[in-house]
Design an enzyme around this catalytic site. Structure first.
Site, PDB file in Angstrom:
ATOM      1  N   ASN A 150       0.802  -1.221   0.000  1.00 39.30           N
ATOM      2  CA  ASN A 150       0.000   0.000   0.000  1.00 39.30           C
ATOM      3  C   ASN A 150       0.841   1.279   0.000  1.00 39.30           C
ATOM      4  OD1 ASN A 150       0.410  -1.235   2.734  1.00 39.30           O
ATOM      5  ND2 ASN A 150      -0.270   0.784   3.404  1.00 39.30           N
ATOM      6  N   CYS A 329      11.960   8.044   9.312  1.00 38.18           N
ATOM      7  CA  CYS A 329      11.949   8.284  10.753  1.00 38.18           C
ATOM      8  C   CYS A 329      10.750   9.150  11.122  1.00 38.18           C
ATOM      9  CB  CYS A 329      13.244   8.960  11.203  1.00 38.18           C
ATOM     10  SG  CYS A 329      13.454  10.630  10.538  1.00 38.18           S
TER      11      CYS A 329
END
Length: 380
Positions: A150, A329
């Site tokens: 996805n 991150c």
């Protein structure tokens, strides 16, 4: 200008779907479990919807179970597959949707299974040799590997994975949420035990999905409380959603090739214009490979930018552009992507997923690339 390029998250409902649903909001409101005429006419609509879904997927109506969406369907296939078939080991990939990863991790935490993760390379491709090694050491496992990712759009070969799983008597489940309604599925001729769908990914309603379970690998219920869905899912059926998801799938299949060609042109235009206008642009996973990724998804990695660091999605939103994604991150503005971390993506680069539908236009592509040029500069 307002641009919606977050179709992998959810899609706009097709007018034909809304038209099909309205009568079941206004005139046909009976409880489908009731024996009177009000109930029977609604029960008939559910079974016609089930038959339509099965027909489109080349499955038996008895193998289709309506759910609240893809997440419930994934949970049902995994938890009940493990319980019903006495499975003690499961295999998945580190880049699965959290509906799969978190479910399997919870099963391991509770001591029901031992969990292994198949290796992926820097592009997110599954190592089929490693999958075979894991299955050879742990036959009769549950294998859960998605049809297409996805976030980065990579498409996996379900036939190849299914044949390996079959060789070791494994239960093979695939999260097909991103491909259902966009690619044909011939379930009678696919070596697979369970697939899932969420209607809102292909212009149907939110809160409606379905689970296919091969009749040779039946499972026990996930939700108890009533005899609905042939004793497989307790609770009064979401009739409006069921009618809507069946209609959405029917409309998707009516001109699947036409929709694909239109969207492929948009994606190709987007890739070409980004490469021409933004220095240092690259693409995560295989998302820029038109043959090996979803034609609906493009995951763009942009060069380091102090002005946009952690703020890219916010800056796009200020220009009326809706997209999603994030970096490898976490930051104050975005949640880090476990998929990009698994691929070893640079934490210094922001990534954004643009995902397309048949309702998007070339003008929207041009506008979005223009705004990205303003944010990141033009090649000299």
């Amino acid at each position: 200008m307002k641009v919606y390029f977050d179709n992998a998250a959810t899609t706009a409902m097709d007018d034909g779907v809304i038209d099909a649903m309205i009568p079941y909001m206004k005139e046909h409101y009976g409880n489908p479990s009731s024996v009177h005429s009000h109930g029977r006419e609604v029960r008939s609509a559910i079974e016609k919807s089930r038959k339509k879904v099965a027909e489109l997927l080349n499955a038996s109506p008895s193998e289709i179970f309506f759910t609240s969406g893809g997440t419930e369907a994934d949970n049902t296939a995994i938890v009940c597959g493990i319980h019903t078939h006495g499975i003690k080991h499961a295999i998945t990939s580190p880049i699965e949707h959290h509906a799969v990863l978190h479910t399997l991790e919870e099963c391991e935490k509770k001591g029901h299974i031992k969990l292994s993760k198949v290796e992926v390379d820097e592009f997110g491709s599954i190592n089929l040799d490693h999958l075979q090694e894991l299955l050879k050491a742990n036959p009769k496992s549950l294998v859960s590997i998605m049809h297409a990712n996805n976030e980065i759009g990579n498409i996996n070969d379900l036939s190849a994975i299914g044949n390996i799983a079959k060789e070791y008597d494994a239960f093979f489940h695939s999260d097909t949420v991103q491909t259902m309604g966009h690619y044909p599925h011939d379930l009678k001729n696919l070596p697979i035990d369970a697939v899932v769908a969420g209607g809102h990914k292909f212009h149907g309603p939110k809160g409606a999905g379905f689970l296919y379970v091969n009749k040779a690998k039946k499972i026990t219920p996930f939700i108890y409380g009533g005899a609905q869905e042939r004793n497989m899912r307790g609770g009064t059926e979401n009739v409006i959603g069921i009618v809507g998801i069946a209609k959405a799938l029917e409309l998707a299949y009516e001109d699947m090739d036409g929709h694909r060609k239109h969207i492929e042109k948009l994606k190709s235009r987007f890739i070409e214009q980004l490469q021409e206008n933004i220095a240092g642009v690259s693409f995560n996973g295989l998302s820029a490979d038109m043959d090996k990724s979803l034609y609906t998804v493009l995951n763009v990695s942009l060069p380091p930018s102090e002005e946009n660091s952690g703020m890219l999605l916010f800056n796009l939103d200020l220009h009326g552009i809706s997209a999603s994604g994030g970096s490898a991150c976490s930051s104050g503005a975005t949640v880090g992507s476990h998929v990009l971390r698994a691929l070893g993506a640079s934490a210094e680069r922001d990534s954004v997923r643009f995902s397309f539908s048949r309702f998007n236009t070339a003008e929207e592509v041009d506008y979005t690339v223009g705004k990205l040029k303003e944010l990141y500069g033009v090649i000299a």
